[in-house]
Every structure is written in structure tokens, then in C-alpha cells.
Motif scaffolding. Structure first.
Motif, short mmCIF file in Angstrom:
data_model
loop_
_atom_site.label_atom_id
_atom_site.label_comp_id
_atom_site.label_asym_id
_atom_site.label_seq_id
_atom_site.Cartn_x
_atom_site.Cartn_y
_atom_site.Cartn_z
N TYR A 102 -2.78 3.98 -1.82
CA TYR A 102 -3.19 3.60 -0.48
C TYR A 102 -2.00 3.62 0.48
O TYR A 102 -2.07 4.19 1.57
CB TYR A 102 -3.82 2.20 -0.48
CG TYR A 102 -3.95 1.61 0.90
CD1 TYR A 102 -5.01 1.98 1.74
CD2 TYR A 102 -3.01 0.70 1.40
CE1 TYR A 102 -5.13 1.46 3.01
CE2 TYR A 102 -3.12 0.18 2.67
CZ TYR A 102 -4.18 0.55 3.48
OH TYR A 102 -4.29 0.04 4.75
N LYS A 103 -0.90 3.01 0.07
CA LYS A 103 0.30 2.99 0.93
C LYS A 103 0.79 4.41 1.20
O LYS A 103 1.16 4.75 2.34
CB LYS A 103 1.40 2.17 0.27
CG LYS A 103 2.73 2.16 1.05
CD LYS A 103 3.75 1.27 0.38
CE LYS A 103 5.12 1.40 1.03
NZ LYS A 103 5.09 1.08 2.48
N LEU A 104 0.80 5.24 0.17
CA LEU A 104 1.24 6.63 0.33
C LEU A 104 0.38 7.35 1.37
O LEU A 104 0.90 8.03 2.27
CB LEU A 104 1.16 7.35 -1.01
CG LEU A 104 1.55 8.83 -1.03
CD1 LEU A 104 3.04 8.99 -0.78
CD2 LEU A 104 1.18 9.45 -2.38
N ALA A 105 -0.94 7.19 1.25
CA ALA A 105 -1.85 7.85 2.18
C ALA A 105 -1.76 7.26 3.58
O ALA A 105 -1.82 7.98 4.58
CB ALA A 105 -3.27 7.77 1.66
N TYR A 106 -1.63 5.94 3.65
CA TYR A 106 -1.59 5.28 4.96
C TYR A 106 -0.30 5.66 5.70
O TYR A 106 -0.34 6.07 6.87
CB TYR A 106 -1.68 3.77 4.82
CG TYR A 106 -1.73 3.08 6.17
CD1 TYR A 106 -2.94 2.98 6.87
CD2 TYR A 106 -0.58 2.56 6.75
CE1 TYR A 106 -2.99 2.39 8.12
CE2 TYR A 106 -0.62 1.96 8.00
CZ TYR A 106 -1.82 1.88 8.68
OH TYR A 106 -1.86 1.30 9.93
#
Length: 260
Positions: A86-90
Motif C-alpha cells: 500500500y505504501k509503495l503504491a500510495y
């Protein structure tokens, strides 16, 4: 189910452009047909290949408010953890496009931080079923209730694993659950949740983007020629599955691919 299509790109830039075109065209198709576009992301290098979607003409052509974002797999950790998909995509993509926050469906934040993989998988499956009941996600027409996403963007590891389905692990054989979990992943971190193979293969369109030089060439060949049983070799889709490869990754294949 659709057979695999293979496309080889000379440069990462060419791959990113074609991936943006492919995604934007499907976005237009599904938004016109049903007013919603469901997209499933994975982790790893995939996010870095979406950068062309942040630029014209693609950024201006996609109806971002109609996009609904899911994850095919996730590391069981907090949203702000460096391991979080999630952090990577966000950080790399979602924070730069106007997808409404309520249309982004991440792993349960508290359960991720607690490290409860089994309950996190159950909760994410509940989330998917709720979105099916609200007609955000379609139901696969040929199955007993599995969800059908419009587009999944996937990647493959050097050992032929896709998402968090690893060679030699039983999760690849799950036939009933929509989301399962693993606590002994051979690739850290050990705790993860993942879509099951039936859910992955019910998608309308699956894109396997493998830009990896020669490190993954053997597994690419094994998956596409079925000379070895690796999880990525079981990938299919309802309408189309496309492998986006660079020349090195495709170097062990023999004359099957279109070169762009």
C-alpha cells in the motif's frame, strides 16, 4: 480462459508507454460500459512502471473518480511500513492521481500492524464480498461466485512466484477461499495475504509485467512453455492475459513474441 500473449519491449520507456495505453484503453471501455473500473495492483517493481499514467495524455483521459483500487497481495504490516505494498503504491502513484480515498481498499490497518495474517486475509475477503454485493466488483459469470476484476497488474519473482503464491507452498492449490495467507514466505517479510489462484484467473484482463534482465529469463520460459510447474505458469484470464517483457527476460523464449 484466454491463452497468454507475449510482447517484448526494447526499453523500459516503451514498456511504460504501452502499459499506460493498455490501462487507459481498458479504463475507457469499462467506465463506458458500467461506470466503474476495478484495478488490482501488486507490489515490487510494478508501481515504478506506471509513471506514464501520471503524464498527458493518459492522466487527463482516465476518469479517476470511477477507479476502484485493490491489492492482489499485501505484506502483513502497518501502512507506513517500508514493506507495505500500500505504501509503495500510495507514495509512487496513488498520491499523484485523484482517485477518491473511499475507492482505495487496503489491508485492515490495525490487523496489519498487529501482524495477524489469518484474520487480515479473512477481513480482506469480507471487504471484497461487500463490494460484490454493492456491484462495485462483478461476479465471474462461469464460477460459483468468485469476483471478477476488470484489470490486474502483476509481477513475477525469479523463482516463478506471482503475488504471494510461491513454489512448493500449498496456497497455490486453494480452490474455495478468495483470499488466503502465508506466514512462512520464502521472501521476506514472512507474513502476507494474497488472492487465491481462482480469483486471479477470473479477472477479465491480466497483465504480467516482467522487466528484469536475465535474472528471471529461466522462470519466464518455464512459465510460458510449461516445462516447469511455477505459479506464474498457471496464470490465465477470462478475456486476455498479456506478458510484457524486456528482451533479456524473454531471451530463453524461442520466437513466440511480438517485439515493440
Amino acid at each position: 480462459m484466454a491463452p497468454a500473449k507475449k510482447i517484448v519491449f526494447k526499453t523500459k520507456h516503451e514498456l511504460a508507454v504501452e502499459l499506460a495505453k493498455y490501462t487507459a484503453n481498458l479504463s475507457s471501455k469499462f467506465c463506458k460500459e458500467r461506470g466503474i473500473f476495478t484495478v488490482v495492483l501488486s507490489g515490487g517493481d510494478l508501481i515504478s512502471w506506471l509513471w506514464k499514467l501520471l503524464e498527458p495524455p493518459y492522466a487527463d483521459s482516465i476518469e479517476w473518480s470511477k477507479c476502484h483500487i485493490f491489492w492482489v497481495d499485501e505484506r502483513v504490516c502497518g501502512w507506513d511500513d517500508a514493506d507495505s505494498n500500500y505504501k509503495l503504491a500510495y507514495d509512487g502513484f496513488l498520491s499523484k492521481v485523484p482517485v477518491p480515498a473511499e475507492n482505495i481498499y487496503a489491508i485492515d490497518k490495525g490487523l496489519g500492524a498487529e501482524g495477524n495474517a489469518e484474520l487480515a486475509a479473512e477481513r480482506y475477503e469480507e471487504c471484497l464480498k461487500e463490494k460484490v454485493n454493492k456491484n462495485i466488483i462483478r461476479t465471474y459469470k462461469k464460477s460459483s461466485g468468485f469476483p471478477q476484476f476488470d484489470l490486474q497488474l502483476l509481477g513475477m519473482g525469479p523463482d516463478g512466484h506471482m503475488v504471494s503464491l510461491f513454489p512448493g507452498h500449498d496456497q497455490i492449490n486453494e480452490k474455495v477461499k478468495w483470499v488466503t495467507f502465508i506466514t512462512d514466505s520464502p521472501k521476506p517479510p514472512p507474513k502476507r495475504i494474497t488472492f487465491t489462484l481462482p480469483v486471479i484467473n477470473c479477472a477479465s484482463y491480466n497483465v504480467m509485467a516482467v522487466l528484469c534482465d536475465k535474472e528471471q529469463a529461466d522462470s519466464v520460459a518455464a512459465a510460458l512453455t510449461h516445462t516447469k510447474d511455477v505459479p506464474a505458469g498457471r496464470l490465465t484470464a477470462d478475456v486476455e492475459v498479456v506478458w510484457f517483457l524486456d528482451q533479456a527476460a524473454a531471451s530463453k523464449l524461442k520466437g513466440w513474441c511480438s517485439i515493440l
